[in-house]
Design an enzyme around this catalytic site. Structure first.
Site, mmCIF file in Angstrom:
data_model
loop_
_atom_site.group_PDB
_atom_site.id
_atom_site.type_symbol
_atom_site.label_atom_id
_atom_site.label_comp_id
_atom_site.label_asym_id
_atom_site.label_seq_id
_atom_site.Cartn_x
_atom_site.Cartn_y
_atom_site.Cartn_z
ATOM 1 N N HIS A 121 0.860 -1.180 0.000
ATOM 2 C CA HIS A 121 0.000 0.000 0.000
ATOM 3 C C HIS A 121 0.899 1.233 0.000
ATOM 4 O O HIS A 121 2.020 1.204 0.496
ATOM 5 C CB HIS A 121 -0.870 -0.045 1.263
ATOM 6 C CG HIS A 121 -1.956 0.970 1.318
ATOM 7 N ND1 HIS A 121 -1.723 2.290 1.663
ATOM 8 C CD2 HIS A 121 -3.298 0.872 1.107
ATOM 9 C CE1 HIS A 121 -2.872 2.957 1.669
ATOM 10 N NE2 HIS A 121 -3.846 2.116 1.317
ATOM 11 N N ASP A 198 3.100 -3.880 8.051
ATOM 12 C CA ASP A 198 1.810 -3.230 7.819
ATOM 13 C C ASP A 198 0.739 -4.288 8.034
ATOM 14 O O ASP A 198 0.518 -5.155 7.189
ATOM 15 C CB ASP A 198 1.765 -2.678 6.390
ATOM 16 C CG ASP A 198 0.384 -2.140 6.001
ATOM 17 O OD1 ASP A 198 -0.553 -2.247 6.806
ATOM 18 O OD2 ASP A 198 0.258 -1.639 4.868
ATOM 19 N N GLN A 201 -4.396 -5.191 6.859
ATOM 20 C CA GLN A 201 -5.261 -6.224 6.278
ATOM 21 C C GLN A 201 -5.059 -7.583 6.942
ATOM 22 O O GLN A 201 -5.725 -8.558 6.570
ATOM 23 C CB GLN A 201 -4.986 -6.353 4.771
ATOM 24 C CG GLN A 201 -5.208 -5.085 3.977
ATOM 25 C CD GLN A 201 -6.662 -4.657 3.937
ATOM 26 O OE1 GLN A 201 -7.575 -5.431 4.233
ATOM 27 N NE2 GLN A 201 -6.897 -3.406 3.569
ATOM 28 N N LYS A 224 -10.674 -1.006 10.187
ATOM 29 C CA LYS A 224 -10.768 -2.213 9.365
ATOM 30 C C LYS A 224 -11.114 -3.449 10.195
ATOM 31 O O LYS A 224 -11.273 -4.541 9.650
ATOM 32 C CB LYS A 224 -9.462 -2.431 8.598
ATOM 33 C CG LYS A 224 -9.141 -1.323 7.592
ATOM 34 C CD LYS A 224 -7.870 -1.622 6.815
ATOM 35 C CE LYS A 224 -7.424 -0.420 6.000
ATOM 36 N NZ LYS A 224 -8.324 -0.120 4.870
ATOM 37 N N CYS A 361 -4.692 2.424 -3.790
ATOM 38 C CA CYS A 361 -3.476 2.972 -3.156
ATOM 39 C C CYS A 361 -2.302 2.019 -3.342
ATOM 40 O O CYS A 361 -1.529 1.772 -2.410
ATOM 41 C CB CYS A 361 -3.711 3.253 -1.679
ATOM 42 S SG CYS A 361 -4.885 4.582 -1.376
#
Length: 406
Positions: A121, A198, A201, A224, A361
């Site tokens: 991302h 990261d 997700q 999220k 993104c």
């Protein structure tokens, strides 16, 4: 998992869009919020709204207890060793930027390397680009396999003794690729590099144990994972956080202020300048309680079954290209031949189906895929096979409509 009972917890799902029952397939952009989270935030504002830490009055004390209790709840959720390793941020983006601006600028030189991938991302590319420009460090990318996965051989070839930071997504927001974080961390640590994950997700969809992964930093967003927008977390190993300098200065994060110099509070507060995201933290704690009650393993299993079913159904549509590996997390990115994904998403919206369309993104990854944009359907605990059936029917209608047009 009783999906019908879970859906009943999400008020927003009980509505029609364009005259059709809503099918929400955009949880990778932001998840919906259960009534338990909405009520927790509402209760805070109705009963405990006050600034934290500084007040000695009753509701100030209650607010502080909720805020710091949320920090401990996060620690338990990700199995961190120390509560002070949990820093509240505005989200994944600000958490990654904190590491790049504080740890990165203090420790990297032009002799060093930053390793990442093309599947990242923008939030996990741009901070490292800026760090490389500021320090002269070299930015390197682990090559992707044709299906969008990483091999240990390529990871080992790319990470060297000059590598100081490895920045990697846990789960690709486009491909659904689940990266082997534990193995990557082991390789990086053999070269004395730190690992920044990261987890935006990853953590909503699977059980995450940062002590087991052994990563140095793990960043994620609340919105999220059924929590409010505007709150996120940076987990960092205590040894690194203690050595790092804050990047935002003002109230709350100070110990002593003189006219010409100041000193900082201890962890975690030195990184939380200003009035913190109190209601967001309360909502995040409620979301963690909700997901824990459902069970992360149950959510992972449910999403795996949904993806398998969706892949079986979508591959029956002629002219539909699916991107990413066969084994993936709970999202599918695709394009219909000769149909722009925005047009595909518009037809689906007319059927009450919400998907995401665009570059997500992830423009470097779009270039690698040789696509300007894609459509994406992402699943969560409140989705069912009937949602996928609606998606397939909607895509057939889009294909038929644009086939007639062309």
């Amino acid at each position: 998992m009783d999906v019908a009972a879970i859906r009943a917890d999400f008020p927003i799902l009980d509505q029609e869009v364009n005259g059709k029952p809503l099918v929400y397939l955009d949880s990778a952009a932001t998840s919906q919020k259960p009534k338990q989270v909405i009520e927790a935030v509402n209760h805070y504002y109705r009963n405990n709204n006050s600034n934290v830490h500084r007040g000695v009055h009753t509701i100030g004390t209650r607010a502080t207890e909720q805020y710091e209790g949320a920090r401990e709840r996060v620690r338990q959720f990700i199995s961190a060793k120390h509560t002070e390793e949990i820093i509240f941020t505005r989200g994944t983006t600000s958490a990654i930027n904190l590491v790049a601006s504080s740890y990165g600028r203090a420790n990297l030189t032009e002799a060093d390397e930053i390793v990442t991938t093309q599947m990242e991302h923008h939030s996990n590319i741009i901070p490292w680009q800026q760090l490389a420009k500021a320090t002269g460090a070299k930015l390197k990318f682990i090559p992707l396999e044709p299906d969008g996965t990483l091999t240990l051989d390529n990871i080992k070839k790319t990470i060297t003794d000059s590598t100081k930071i490895v920045a990697i997504t846990h789960v690709s927001n486009v491909l659904g690729t689940v990266n082997p974080i534990q193995a990557i961390t082991k390789i990086a640590h053999q070269h004395h590099a730190v690992v920044v994950v990261d987890g935006a997700q990853g953590i909503p969809h699977m059980k995450v144990d940062v002590s087991e992964l052994d990563c140095d930093f793990y960043a994620f967003s609340g919105h999220k994972m059924c929590a409010p927008t505007g709150v996120g977390v940076l987990y960092g190993k205590k040894e690194w956080l203690e050595a790092m300098e804050p990047v935002e200065f003002g109230g709350e994060m100070i110990d002593f202020v003189d006219l010409y110099d100041s000193t900082w509070k201890e962890l975690p507060w030195k990184f939380e300048g200003g009035t913190p995201i109190i209601a967001g933290a309360v909502g995040l704690a409620a979301a963690i309680d909700y997901l824990t009650e459902v069970g992360l393993d149950n959510i992972t299993k449910h999403e795996t079954q949904l993806v398998e079913y969706a892949m079986d159904q979508l591959t029956t549509i002629e002219g539909l290209e699916i991107y990413g590996p066969k084994k993936r997390a709970g999202l599918i990115t695709f394009n219909l031949t000769d149909v722009h994904p925005h047009d595909t998403a518009t037809v689906l919206d007319s059927e009450g189906i919400a998907v995401r369309a665009g570059h997500h993104c992830a423009q470097p990854l779009m270039k690698w895929l040789n696509a300007t944009a894609t459509a994406r359907a992402s699943f969560y605990l409140y989705n069912s096979r009937s949602d996928i059936d609606r998606l397939v029917d909607g895509l057939r209608k889009a294909k038929e409509f644009f086939g007639d047009v062309f």
